[in-house]
Design a protein around this motif. Structure first.
Motif, short mmCIF file in Angstrom:
data_model
loop_
_atom_site.label_atom_id
_atom_site.label_comp_id
_atom_site.label_asym_id
_atom_site.label_seq_id
_atom_site.Cartn_x
_atom_site.Cartn_y
_atom_site.Cartn_z
N ARG A 1 0.86 -1.18 0.00
CA ARG A 1 -0.01 -0.06 -0.07
C ARG A 1 0.83 1.20 -0.01
O ARG A 1 0.50 2.40 -0.85
N TYR A 2 1.80 1.32 0.58
CA TYR A 2 2.81 2.37 0.74
C TYR A 2 3.45 2.77 -0.70
O TYR A 2 3.39 3.89 -1.00
N LEU A 3 3.87 1.65 -1.55
CA LEU A 3 4.20 1.68 -2.65
C LEU A 3 3.53 2.18 -3.76
O LEU A 3 3.69 2.70 -4.70
N THR A 4 2.13 2.03 -3.35
CA THR A 4 0.77 2.45 -4.13
C THR A 4 0.53 3.87 -3.70
O THR A 4 0.38 4.74 -4.80
N ASP A 5 0.23 4.26 -2.65
CA ASP A 5 -0.43 5.45 -2.24
C ASP A 5 0.28 5.55 -0.75
O ASP A 5 -0.20 5.27 0.18
N PRO A 6 1.46 6.41 -0.74
CA PRO A 6 2.11 6.41 0.50
C PRO A 6 1.54 7.78 1.64
O PRO A 6 2.36 7.76 2.48
N GLN A 7 0.43 8.09 1.17
CA GLN A 7 0.22 9.24 1.99
C GLN A 7 0.11 9.20 3.62
O GLN A 7 0.51 9.80 4.47
N LEU A 8 -0.68 8.05 3.89
CA LEU A 8 -0.93 8.02 5.27
C LEU A 8 0.39 7.39 5.92
O LEU A 8 0.72 7.69 7.21
N GLY A 9 1.19 6.73 5.32
CA GLY A 9 2.47 6.18 5.97
C GLY A 9 3.60 7.45 6.05
O GLY A 9 4.04 7.58 7.23
N ASN A 10 3.53 8.44 5.09
CA ASN A 10 4.39 9.64 5.19
C ASN A 10 4.05 10.33 6.12
O ASN A 10 4.63 11.17 7.07
N ASP A 11 2.65 10.54 6.53
CA ASP A 11 2.09 11.26 7.76
C ASP A 11 2.64 10.66 8.96
O ASP A 11 2.96 11.51 9.66
N ALA A 12 2.43 9.45 9.04
CA ALA A 12 2.97 8.87 10.24
C ALA A 12 4.54 9.00 10.46
O ALA A 12 4.91 9.22 11.44
N ILE A 13 5.34 8.98 9.49
CA ILE A 13 6.75 9.06 9.29
C ILE A 13 6.94 10.60 9.92
O ILE A 13 7.77 10.77 10.63
N LEU A 14 6.34 11.35 9.38
CA LEU A 14 6.53 12.97 9.76
C LEU A 14 6.07 13.04 11.27
O LEU A 14 6.83 13.82 12.04
N GLU A 15 5.18 12.57 11.51
CA GLU A 15 4.93 12.64 12.99
C GLU A 15 5.99 11.88 14.15
O GLU A 15 6.03 12.51 14.82
N ALA A 16 6.54 10.81 13.61
CA ALA A 16 7.62 10.17 14.29
C ALA A 16 8.79 10.78 14.54
O ALA A 16 9.71 10.40 15.35
N GLU B 1 11.70 13.25 14.55
CA GLU B 1 11.72 14.55 15.23
C GLU B 1 13.13 15.28 14.69
O GLU B 1 13.54 16.15 15.53
N TYR B 2 13.83 14.89 13.83
CA TYR B 2 15.03 15.20 13.51
C TYR B 2 14.87 16.16 12.12
O TYR B 2 16.01 15.87 11.27
N GLY B 3 13.95 16.76 11.82
CA GLY B 3 14.25 17.98 10.72
C GLY B 3 13.51 17.16 9.46
O GLY B 3 13.85 17.83 8.31
N MET B 4 12.95 16.11 9.27
CA MET B 4 12.47 15.44 8.13
C MET B 4 11.20 16.45 7.67
O MET B 4 10.32 17.01 8.26
N THR B 5 11.18 16.61 6.35
CA THR B 5 10.30 17.60 5.72
C THR B 5 9.25 16.75 4.75
O THR B 5 9.86 15.68 4.30
N GLU B 6 8.02 17.27 4.52
CA GLU B 6 7.37 16.66 3.49
C GLU B 6 7.86 16.55 2.01
O GLU B 6 7.90 15.32 1.69
N ALA B 7 8.46 17.45 1.73
CA ALA B 7 9.07 17.50 0.44
C ALA B 7 10.14 16.43 0.47
O ALA B 7 10.39 15.66 -0.62
N THR B 8 10.98 16.48 1.58
CA THR B 8 12.23 15.58 1.45
C THR B 8 11.59 13.73 1.39
O THR B 8 12.15 13.12 0.70
N LEU B 9 10.55 13.81 2.28
CA LEU B 9 10.10 12.50 2.27
C LEU B 9 9.34 11.99 1.10
O LEU B 9 9.35 10.83 0.49
N ARG B 10 8.66 13.19 0.02
CA ARG B 10 8.12 12.62 -1.04
C ARG B 10 9.25 12.42 -2.01
O ARG B 10 8.94 11.27 -2.85
N PHE B 11 10.24 12.86 -2.13
CA PHE B 11 11.40 12.59 -2.88
C PHE B 11 11.74 11.27 -2.50
O PHE B 11 12.10 10.36 -3.50
N GLY B 12 12.17 10.97 -1.28
CA GLY B 12 12.73 9.54 -0.73
C GLY B 12 11.67 8.58 -1.12
O GLY B 12 12.15 7.39 -1.70
N THR B 13 10.19 8.73 -1.15
CA THR B 13 9.45 7.67 -1.51
C THR B 13 9.49 7.48 -3.08
O THR B 13 9.28 6.22 -3.71
#
Length: 374
Positions: free
Chosen positions: A288-303, A305-317
């Protein structure tokens, strides 16, 4: 970027070092840093720190880094419970686990899962050995190295087929292949097996090796190279106006599975039902993450605490998806492992460090019994 973000993606992995030394409960209390020209260098300071940490863990002391994520309250006293220990701070390489938490997939399997972020102080093998977690996320080469030191660690799912490890240089550096690294300065964390692989191929001859210090050096020095993960540091460099060139270790022949879910052989024997439930939910989470990662990325951003940004995570995904599904691989193939890949990895490590050759059998490193037939 500021240092907290650079540190997050540095992949400075002391918790992933090979452990040797005095045995404690079947696990080693020292650390081997596989750097220099020889097969290993024993670092007394790290040995002492590891011994202190393991004694603290054995006594039930010690702190966790960062918040934990849980899959929901237990429905009754008989509900299964499990802890998954990450090998690093939450990011895209753990996306399937967080997706499974966010979508309630573990809860649907009747398991109350707690996810513990990793970090510099986390040593995965002792955490498993002392029962402080039942599962963990590591790289496949870690599994082989842990087993060399007597840890009963077994891979049960491999989410990422092609490893994200790379050497990063500037596009204007004149370096187009690993053979062009001669004359460059390489920032690296000593002790990683991929460095020994490069060394064995003669690709670090004429290369000056220095401590890893983030992407900042590449911004000012076109003759600098750094160890990196392809879904992290390239984005940082582009943010600072420098175009990167990525040299993938997998294309060179060093390609352990990544984002590997592991447990212990003891748990597989004693509680295969729990292992099966966690593997199914984690695999479903990755699909599901490889199909639509939004919920997983939201949870990662919440967890994280060291400067992760939404844009960085989108690139990573986006960068991680073709590594998890290379070529024309179908989503149903997520998590699969083959005997050939494990045989190749064990052989490579035995060749790089003959002192432990023959200590590990490839078939003992993994189990596919909880995965569907490929």
């Amino acid at each position: 970027m500021n240092s907290p973000i650079d540190t997050t993606f540095a992949k400075w992995e002391p918790s992933r070092s090979v452990m040797t030394g005095t045995s404690l409960g079947g696990l080693s209390t020292g650390a081997t840093v596989r750097g220099g020209r020889g097969p290993s260098i024993h670092v007394r300071f790290i040995v002492l720190l590891n011994l202190i940490a393991m004694v603290a863990m054995a006594s039930g002391c010690g702190s966790r880094e960062g918040p934990t994520a849980t899959s929901g309250e237990r429905s009754d006293s008989d509900a299964m419970a499990a802890t998954i220990q990450l090998n690093w701070y939450p990011e895209a390489e753990h996306g399937g686990v967080y997706q499974a938490v966010a979508e309630g997939l573990y809860a649907s399997e009747g398991v109350d899962v707690t996810v513990r972020p990793g970090g510099r102080a986390i040593m995965v093998a002792p955490e498993l050995g002392f029962g402080r977690c039942q599962f963990a996320v590591v790289n496949a080469d870690d599994v082989v190295l842990y087993r060399r030191e007597g840890a009963d660690v077994v891979a049960v799912l491999a989410a990422v087929q092609n490893h994200p490890r790379c050497i990063l240089v500037r596009d204007d550096s004149g370096v187009e292949s690993f053979e062009d690294l001669r004359g460059m300065t390489l920032q690296r964390q000593p002790g990683r097996m991929f460095l020994e692989y490069l060394r064995s191929r003669g690709l670090l001859e004429g290369v000056r090796e220095v401590a890893y210090n983030g992407v900042a050096g590449l911004v000012t020095d076109p003759k600098m190279a750094i160890q990196a993960y392809s879904f992290a540091e390239p984005y940082q460099l582009r943010e600072q106006g420098v175009e990167p060139r990525v040299l993938m270790l997998s294309e060179l022949g060093w390609n352990p599975y990544s984002s590997v879910l592991v447990t212990t052989g003891e748990l597989i024997r004693d509680d295969p039902e729990l292992v099966g439930r966690v593997v199914r939910a984690t695999r479903d989470g990755w699909q599901r993450y490889l199909t639509d990662p939004q919920l997983g990325n939201d949870a990662i951003l919440e967890a994280n605490e060291y400067g992760m940004t939404e844009a960085t995570l989108r690139f990573g995904t986006a960068e991680l998806r073709p590594l998890a599904l290379p070529g024309d691989a179908e989503i149903e193939s997520v998590g699969q492992m083959t005997a050939e890949r494990w045989q190749t990895l064990v052989r490579q490590i035995d060749e790089l460090d003959p002192s432990g050759a023959g200590a590990v059998r490839p078939e003992d490193c993994y189990s596919t019994e909880f995965l569907p037939d490929p």
